[in-house]
Scaffold this motif. Structure first.
Motif, PDB file in Angstrom:
ATOM      1  N   ALA A  81       0.748  -1.346   0.130  1.00 31.90           N
ATOM      2  CA  ALA A  81      -0.062   0.001   0.072  1.00 31.90           C
ATOM      3  C   ALA A  81       0.684   1.232  -0.025  1.00 31.90           C
ATOM      4  N   ASP A  82       1.916   1.082   0.537  1.00 30.60           N
ATOM      5  CA  ASP A  82       3.035   2.311   0.719  1.00 30.60           C
ATOM      6  C   ASP A  82       3.625   2.790  -0.479  1.00 30.60           C
ATOM      7  N   VAL A  83       3.779   1.787  -1.605  1.00 32.01           N
ATOM      8  CA  VAL A  83       4.337   1.947  -2.993  1.00 32.01           C
ATOM      9  C   VAL A  83       3.995   3.283  -3.563  1.00 32.01           C
ATOM     10  N   VAL A  84       2.474   3.688  -3.670  1.00 32.82           N
ATOM     11  CA  VAL A  84       2.022   4.898  -4.319  1.00 32.82           C
ATOM     12  C   VAL A  84       2.666   6.177  -3.796  1.00 32.82           C
ATOM     13  N   ASN A  85       3.086   5.988  -2.457  1.00 28.88           N
ATOM     14  CA  ASN A  85       3.544   7.340  -1.864  1.00 28.88           C
ATOM     15  C   ASN A  85       4.944   7.616  -2.312  1.00 28.88           C
ATOM     16  N   TYR A  86       5.581   7.055  -3.165  1.00 27.80           N
ATOM     17  CA  TYR A  86       7.028   7.388  -3.669  1.00 27.80           C
ATOM     18  C   TYR A  86       7.097   7.020  -5.302  1.00 27.80           C
ATOM     19  N   ALA A  87       6.548   5.823  -5.472  1.00 27.05           N
ATOM     20  CA  ALA A  87       6.988   5.413  -7.136  1.00 27.05           C
ATOM     21  C   ALA A  87       5.991   5.743  -8.020  1.00 27.05           C
ATOM     22  N   THR A  88       6.169   6.897  -8.339  1.00 28.18           N
ATOM     23  CA  THR A  88       5.356   7.908  -9.424  1.00 28.18           C
ATOM     24  C   THR A  88       5.460   7.264 -10.698  1.00 28.18           C
ATOM     25  N   GLY A  89       6.754   6.715 -10.824  1.00 32.81           N
ATOM     26  CA  GLY A  89       7.254   6.265 -12.348  1.00 32.81           C
ATOM     27  C   GLY A  89       6.748   4.499 -12.770  1.00 32.81           C
ATOM     28  N   GLY A  90       5.869   4.150 -11.459  1.00 32.46           N
ATOM     29  CA  GLY A  90       5.592   2.796 -11.593  1.00 32.46           C
ATOM     30  C   GLY A  90       6.399   1.891 -10.852  1.00 32.46           C
ATOM     31  N   VAL A  91       5.971   0.384 -11.045  1.00 34.89           N
ATOM     32  CA  VAL A  91       6.895  -0.530 -10.474  1.00 34.89           C
ATOM     33  C   VAL A  91       6.798  -1.787 -11.237  1.00 34.89           C
ATOM     34  N   VAL A  92       7.646  -2.658 -11.294  1.00 36.25           N
ATOM     35  CA  VAL A  92       7.810  -3.865 -12.108  1.00 36.25           C
ATOM     36  C   VAL A  92       8.092  -4.917 -10.792  1.00 36.25           C
ATOM     37  N   VAL A  93       7.495  -5.902 -10.568  1.00 35.84           N
ATOM     38  CA  VAL A  93       7.716  -6.649  -9.346  1.00 35.84           C
ATOM     39  C   VAL A  93       7.787  -8.270 -10.062  1.00 35.84           C
ATOM     40  N   ILE A  94       8.899  -8.883  -9.808  1.00 36.86           N
ATOM     41  CA  ILE A  94       9.136 -10.196 -10.499  1.00 36.86           C
ATOM     42  C   ILE A  94       9.699 -11.109  -9.265  1.00 36.86           C
ATOM     43  N   ASP A  95       9.235 -12.104  -9.251  1.00 34.85           N
ATOM     44  CA  ASP A  95       9.845 -13.279  -8.292  1.00 34.85           C
ATOM     45  C   ASP A  95      10.231 -14.599  -8.733  1.00 34.85           C
ATOM     46  N   TYR A  96      11.385 -15.135  -8.433  1.00 34.43           N
ATOM     47  CA  TYR A  96      11.871 -16.246  -8.848  1.00 34.43           C
ATOM     48  C   TYR A  96      12.693 -17.139  -7.976  1.00 34.43           C
TER      49      TYR A  96
END
Length: 103
Positions: A81-96
């Motif tokens: 929920a906190d990501v919107v407070n700083y990542a105004t360029g978006g975000v890519v989440v990957i796991d492996y």
């Protein structure tokens, strides 16, 4: 081991991103249950041309189930929920799953 990789494209305000990320977001991340290690960098570069990402974050968990439990926990929900407070360029989440390259 299982790794969560987060790639951040350039934000609208890089200074705000850096300040908020270190002072507010990372302390939330440190409360993830099952977190074995994490690391981040704002110095993302490529061998040629401009890097498509501004920052990178990695988090290690024992396995995929531990990572899923961390992300679905109350702490994990606060992190998401906190990501919107700083990542105004978006975000890519990957796991492996992490494989050793040297025997």
């Amino acid at each position: 081991m299982h790794r969560l990789l987060v790639l951040y494209p350039k934000p609208v305000d890089p200074d705000h991103f850096r300040d908020y990320y270190v002072a507010n977001h990372l302390p939330l991340v440190m409360n993830w249950p099952g977190l074995l290690a994490c690391r981040y960098s704002f110095d993302v570069a490529t061998t040629k041309g401009e890097a498509p990402y501004f920052a990178v974050f990695e988090a290690d968990f024992a396995d995929a189930a531990a990572m899923a439990a961390a992300r679905s926990s109350a702490e994990g929900q606060r992190v998401s929920a906190d990501v919107v407070n700083y990542a105004t360029g978006g975000v890519v989440v990957i796991d492996y799953p992490v494989q050793d390259g040297i025997s």
